[in-house]
Write a protein that holds these residues in place. Structure first.
Motif, short mmCIF file in Angstrom:
data_model
loop_
_atom_site.label_atom_id
_atom_site.label_comp_id
_atom_site.label_asym_id
_atom_site.label_seq_id
_atom_site.Cartn_x
_atom_site.Cartn_y
_atom_site.Cartn_z
N UNK A 55 56.07 65.92 0.66
CA UNK A 55 54.87 66.08 1.49
C UNK A 55 53.68 65.43 0.79
N UNK A 56 53.62 65.56 -0.52
CA UNK A 56 52.55 64.90 -1.27
C UNK A 56 52.64 63.38 -1.10
N UNK A 57 53.85 62.83 -1.22
CA UNK A 57 54.01 61.38 -1.08
C UNK A 57 53.58 60.89 0.30
N UNK A 58 53.97 61.59 1.35
CA UNK A 58 53.55 61.19 2.70
C UNK A 58 52.03 61.08 2.79
N UNK A 59 51.37 62.12 2.31
CA UNK A 59 49.90 62.13 2.37
C UNK A 59 49.30 61.06 1.46
N UNK A 60 49.93 60.82 0.32
CA UNK A 60 49.44 59.80 -0.61
C UNK A 60 49.59 58.40 -0.02
N UNK A 99 56.72 80.97 -7.88
CA UNK A 99 57.27 80.71 -6.56
C UNK A 99 56.19 80.92 -5.49
N UNK A 100 55.38 81.95 -5.65
CA UNK A 100 54.30 82.21 -4.70
C UNK A 100 53.28 81.07 -4.71
N UNK A 101 52.94 80.57 -5.87
CA UNK A 101 52.01 79.44 -5.95
C UNK A 101 52.61 78.19 -5.30
N UNK A 102 53.90 77.96 -5.53
CA UNK A 102 54.56 76.82 -4.89
C UNK A 102 54.51 76.97 -3.37
N UNK A 103 54.74 78.17 -2.87
CA UNK A 103 54.69 78.41 -1.43
C UNK A 103 53.29 78.14 -0.88
N UNK A 104 52.28 78.57 -1.62
CA UNK A 104 50.90 78.33 -1.18
C UNK A 104 50.57 76.84 -1.20
N UNK A 105 51.01 76.14 -2.23
CA UNK A 105 50.79 74.69 -2.30
C UNK A 105 51.46 73.99 -1.12
N UNK A 106 52.69 74.41 -0.79
CA UNK A 106 53.39 73.79 0.32
C UNK A 106 52.70 74.11 1.64
N UNK A 107 52.23 75.33 1.80
CA UNK A 107 51.49 75.67 3.02
C UNK A 107 50.28 74.76 3.17
N UNK A 108 49.58 74.52 2.08
CA UNK A 108 48.41 73.63 2.11
C UNK A 108 48.81 72.21 2.49
N UNK A 109 49.92 71.72 1.93
CA UNK A 109 50.38 70.36 2.25
C UNK A 109 50.77 70.26 3.72
N UNK A 110 51.47 71.26 4.22
CA UNK A 110 51.87 71.24 5.63
C UNK A 110 50.63 71.26 6.52
N UNK A 111 49.65 72.07 6.16
CA UNK A 111 48.40 72.10 6.93
C UNK A 111 47.70 70.74 6.91
N UNK A 112 47.71 70.07 5.76
CA UNK A 112 47.12 68.73 5.66
C UNK A 112 47.86 67.74 6.56
N UNK A 113 49.18 67.84 6.57
CA UNK A 113 49.98 66.95 7.41
C UNK A 113 49.69 67.21 8.89
N UNK A 114 49.57 68.46 9.27
CA UNK A 114 49.25 68.79 10.66
C UNK A 114 47.90 68.23 11.05
N UNK A 115 46.90 68.40 10.20
CA UNK A 115 45.57 67.85 10.47
C UNK A 115 45.62 66.34 10.59
N UNK A 116 46.36 65.70 9.69
CA UNK A 116 46.52 64.25 9.74
C UNK A 116 47.13 63.83 11.07
N UNK A 117 48.22 64.48 11.46
CA UNK A 117 48.89 64.14 12.72
C UNK A 117 47.96 64.36 13.90
N UNK A 118 47.23 65.46 13.89
CA UNK A 118 46.30 65.76 14.99
C UNK A 118 45.27 64.65 15.15
N UNK A 119 44.91 64.02 14.05
CA UNK A 119 43.89 62.97 14.08
C UNK A 119 44.44 61.56 14.30
N UNK A 120 45.76 61.43 14.37
CA UNK A 120 46.36 60.13 14.68
C UNK A 120 46.43 59.96 16.19
#
Length: 171
Positions: A55-60, A99-120
């Motif tokens: 997910x990081x690579x996609x956004x990068x 594990x909880x921090x990883x889950x939070x980081x992934x939630x943030x990445x998914x939210x970023x991807x959703x925002x990106x898609x919404x704006x495309x």
């Protein structure tokens, strides 16, 4: 491969698959995050680290292209025919997080991807050749890159986590 009628359907599928994937981690204890089970290729931490890495690579890729920076896919110093080292870099990068921090980081990445898609616009999302980083001999549109790096692994890696829990005796 699954197809999507529109951006909204795509986003809804991404949200759904992410939520189902994330829920599988609810009953995994922190002290079990690095436990490897027979027949399962990744620990829970490695499983989620893989998702974080892609997910990081996609956004990068998108960010770099928009800045005019030449994108090297999959990542600088890594080639498509040798992804094992890239995966190990994901595991190394995120292994110090709980594990909880990883889950939070992934939630943030998914939210970023959703925002990106919404704006495309639909053309950029669904038409091949609209992003240099997505233009390969296969001529995939952006949505397909997002799908194979989010929705598809959320499905298959959810199954891996379920198998991990079954092997451990907690499923």
């Amino acid at each position: 491969m699954q197809r999507y009628r529109n951006k909204e359907e795509f986003i809804e599928e991404l949200k759904k698959r992410y939520q189902l994937y994330d829920q599988e981690f609810n009953d995994i204890k922190e002290e079990e995050k690095n436990l490897l089970q027979p027949g399962v290729g990744k620990t829970p931490s490695q499983n989620i680290s893989y998702q974080l890495g892609w997910t990081h690579l996609l956004l990068q890729w998108e960010s770099d292209e928009r800045k005019g920076i030449e994108v090297k896919t999959p990542a600088p110093n890594y080639k498509w025919n040798n992804l094992g080292g890239l995966y190990q870099s994901f595991y190394d990068q995120y292994s110090s997080y709980s594990l909880q921090e990883q889950r939070e980081l992934l939630q943030n990445k998914v939210n970023e991807i959703i925002t990106w898609i919404e704006n495309l616009d639909d053309e950029t999302l669904f038409t091949p050749g609209r992003r240099k980083w997505a233009t390969t001999p296969a001529q995939w549109p952006v949505w397909k890159w997002v799908h194979i790096n989010t929705i598809a692994p959320f499905k298959s890696f959810r199954a891996q986590i379920r198998k991990w829990k079954k092997e451990k005796g907690t499923a």
